[in-house]
Design a protein around this motif. Sequence first.
Motif, PDB file in Angstrom:
ATOM      1  N   ASP A   1      -8.618 -24.689-110.167  1.00  0.00           N
ATOM      2  CA  ASP A   1      -8.061 -25.424-110.760  1.00  0.00           C
ATOM      3  C   ASP A   1      -6.668 -26.272-109.886  1.00  0.00           C
ATOM      4  O   ASP A   1      -6.241 -28.039-110.492  1.00  0.00           O
ATOM      5  CB  ASP A   1      -7.001 -24.811-111.945  1.00  0.00           C
ATOM      6  CG  ASP A   1      -7.467 -23.932-113.073  1.00  0.00           C
ATOM      7  OD1 ASP A   1      -8.418 -24.128-113.422  1.00  0.00           O
ATOM      8  OD2 ASP A   1      -7.200 -23.167-113.136  1.00  0.00           O
ATOM      9  N   LEU A   2      -7.207 -27.056-108.555  1.00  0.00           N
ATOM     10  CA  LEU A   2      -6.610 -27.446-107.546  1.00  0.00           C
ATOM     11  C   LEU A   2      -7.716 -28.227-106.921  1.00  0.00           C
ATOM     12  O   LEU A   2      -8.720 -28.543-106.783  1.00  0.00           O
ATOM     13  CB  LEU A   2      -5.844 -26.729-106.874  1.00  0.00           C
ATOM     14  CG  LEU A   2      -4.891 -25.564-107.246  1.00  0.00           C
ATOM     15  CD1 LEU A   2      -4.206 -24.608-106.232  1.00  0.00           C
ATOM     16  CD2 LEU A   2      -3.497 -26.458-107.414  1.00  0.00           C
ATOM     17  N   PRO A   3      -7.714 -29.404-106.657  1.00  0.00           N
ATOM     18  CA  PRO A   3      -8.287 -30.599-105.421  1.00  0.00           C
ATOM     19  C   PRO A   3      -8.491 -29.852-104.429  1.00  0.00           C
ATOM     20  O   PRO A   3      -7.884 -29.043-104.147  1.00  0.00           O
ATOM     21  CB  PRO A   3      -7.249 -31.311-105.487  1.00  0.00           C
ATOM     22  CG  PRO A   3      -5.606 -30.679-105.695  1.00  0.00           C
ATOM     23  CD  PRO A   3      -5.634 -30.489-106.648  1.00  0.00           C
TER      24      PRO A   3
ATOM     25  N   GLU B   1     -14.204 -21.605 -97.372  1.00  0.00           N
ATOM     26  CA  GLU B   1     -14.812 -22.357 -98.287  1.00  0.00           C
ATOM     27  C   GLU B   1     -14.646 -20.660 -99.461  1.00  0.00           C
ATOM     28  O   GLU B   1     -14.306 -20.181 -99.730  1.00  0.00           O
ATOM     29  CB  GLU B   1     -16.192 -21.591 -97.805  1.00  0.00           C
ATOM     30  CG  GLU B   1     -17.125 -20.923 -98.874  1.00  0.00           C
ATOM     31  CD  GLU B   1     -18.693 -21.227 -98.214  1.00  0.00           C
ATOM     32  OE1 GLU B   1     -19.380 -19.956 -99.136  1.00  0.00           O
ATOM     33  OE2 GLU B   1     -19.310 -21.367 -97.391  1.00  0.00           O
ATOM     34  N   GLU B   2     -14.652 -21.537-100.806  1.00  0.00           N
ATOM     35  CA  GLU B   2     -13.996 -20.908-101.909  1.00  0.00           C
ATOM     36  C   GLU B   2     -15.738 -20.329-102.684  1.00  0.00           C
ATOM     37  O   GLU B   2     -16.545 -21.021-102.671  1.00  0.00           O
ATOM     38  CB  GLU B   2     -13.781 -22.706-103.139  1.00  0.00           C
ATOM     39  CG  GLU B   2     -12.828 -22.545-104.495  1.00  0.00           C
ATOM     40  CD  GLU B   2     -12.615 -23.595-105.298  1.00  0.00           C
ATOM     41  OE1 GLU B   2     -12.023 -23.677-106.023  1.00  0.00           O
ATOM     42  OE2 GLU B   2     -13.554 -24.587-105.358  1.00  0.00           O
TER      43      GLU B   2
ATOM     44  N   LEU C   1     -12.406 -25.576 -98.169  1.00  0.00           N
ATOM     45  CA  LEU C   1     -11.501 -26.262 -99.212  1.00  0.00           C
ATOM     46  C   LEU C   1     -10.433 -26.690 -97.862  1.00  0.00           C
ATOM     47  O   LEU C   1     -10.448 -25.838 -97.377  1.00  0.00           O
ATOM     48  CB  LEU C   1     -10.245 -25.564-100.137  1.00  0.00           C
ATOM     49  CG  LEU C   1     -10.985 -24.541-101.264  1.00  0.00           C
ATOM     50  CD1 LEU C   1      -9.982 -23.539-101.478  1.00  0.00           C
ATOM     51  CD2 LEU C   1     -10.969 -25.580-102.570  1.00  0.00           C
ATOM     52  N   THR C   2      -8.922 -27.324 -98.141  1.00  0.00           N
ATOM     53  CA  THR C   2      -8.525 -27.763 -96.931  1.00  0.00           C
ATOM     54  C   THR C   2      -7.572 -27.589 -97.451  1.00  0.00           C
ATOM     55  O   THR C   2      -6.427 -28.335 -98.345  1.00  0.00           O
ATOM     56  CB  THR C   2      -8.593 -29.135 -96.383  1.00  0.00           C
ATOM     57  OG1 THR C   2      -9.040 -29.233 -96.106  1.00  0.00           O
ATOM     58  CG2 THR C   2      -6.960 -29.701 -95.437  1.00  0.00           C
ATOM     59  N   ILE C   3      -6.423 -26.115 -96.828  1.00  0.00           N
ATOM     60  CA  ILE C   3      -5.228 -25.470 -97.567  1.00  0.00           C
ATOM     61  C   ILE C   3      -4.477 -26.486 -96.676  1.00  0.00           C
ATOM     62  O   ILE C   3      -4.205 -25.211 -94.993  1.00  0.00           O
ATOM     63  CB  ILE C   3      -5.134 -23.872 -97.351  1.00  0.00           C
ATOM     64  CG1 ILE C   3      -6.341 -23.967 -98.158  1.00  0.00           C
ATOM     65  CG2 ILE C   3      -3.933 -23.372 -98.041  1.00  0.00           C
ATOM     66  CD1 ILE C   3      -6.106 -22.328 -98.728  1.00  0.00           C
TER      67      ILE C   3
ATOM     68  N   ILE D   1       3.128 -25.810-104.669  1.00  0.00           N
ATOM     69  CA  ILE D   1       1.762 -25.860-103.947  1.00  0.00           C
ATOM     70  C   ILE D   1       1.750 -27.266-104.937  1.00  0.00           C
ATOM     71  O   ILE D   1       1.515 -27.956-105.719  1.00  0.00           O
ATOM     72  CB  ILE D   1       1.202 -24.442-105.734  1.00  0.00           C
ATOM     73  CG1 ILE D   1       1.073 -23.868-105.211  1.00  0.00           C
ATOM     74  CG2 ILE D   1      -0.653 -25.017-105.504  1.00  0.00           C
ATOM     75  CD1 ILE D   1       0.759 -22.396-106.599  1.00  0.00           C
ATOM     76  N   ASN D   2       1.348 -28.286-104.174  1.00  0.00           N
ATOM     77  CA  ASN D   2       1.099 -29.748-104.072  1.00  0.00           C
ATOM     78  C   ASN D   2       2.214 -30.168-104.989  1.00  0.00           C
ATOM     79  O   ASN D   2       2.349 -31.183-105.902  1.00  0.00           O
ATOM     80  CB  ASN D   2      -0.029 -29.406-105.444  1.00  0.00           C
ATOM     81  CG  ASN D   2      -1.600 -29.585-104.630  1.00  0.00           C
ATOM     82  OD1 ASN D   2      -1.700 -29.838-103.415  1.00  0.00           O
ATOM     83  ND2 ASN D   2      -2.709 -29.221-105.295  1.00  0.00           N
TER      84      ASN D   2
END
Length: 246
Positions: free
Chosen positions: A90-92, A36-37, A12-14, A76-77
């Motif tokens: 549930d997110l990209p 890492e998710e 993931l890129t946060i 969030i987004n």
Amino acid sequence: MSEIPTRAVRELTIRVLRCNPAEPEQTPEWQDFRLEEAEAMTLFVALSLLREEQDASLSFDFVCRAGICGSCGMLINGRPGLACRTLTRDLPDTITLAPLPGFELIADLSVNTGKWMRGMSERLETWVHDAGLADHNLAQVEAPMDPALAREIYELERCIECGCCIAACGTAQMRENFVGAVGLNQVARFRLDPRDTREDADYYELVGDEDGVFGCMTLLGCEDLCPKDLPLAAQIAFLRRKMARA
């Protein structure tokens, strides 16, 4: 025996909007973190790992981790939500996080919703006004409440004052004194409560203007994004109809 398919591990890129008002020389900027998710990972867990393992200065709020305290609200987004109730699956792959608009910024994702909520509560006097309490008869037994009415009041009391409805409200972003859906929900709740002895005119005086019920543009963002699924738009419409007829 057939093997149970495993879910591919994502990186993931946060992307977090970083800003600290205590350091006026610092300009707001986006900072990317990679992580890492894990299975069933929430945004709260992801942010906690980032703060523990990558950047201890990252600011965000949490208390209960169970969607009850409302302190972990953020964009969030681009949509207001609670970090503890949002699953990363549930997110990209790229998740953009920013502080809730409409509140005083503390730092990064942390905002002072408590200051706003306290000001709203004091302005609307969101406590039971019982004329009988003036007699200081604390031994007086409270009259039983109809269970159906108690359930209706409880439905409105589920508000956790997270600020998501304010962040989602166009009027609240344009009009500083607008009490928002959270304030109007409080008024609707006390109108139902038989222990509150105020007259309808008292409520109308509090919210019967453009900073109250008539400021709502009926964009429905408050109800669409309420983490507790409260009937906010219905309560605002009810108050507006009652006041328009008064």
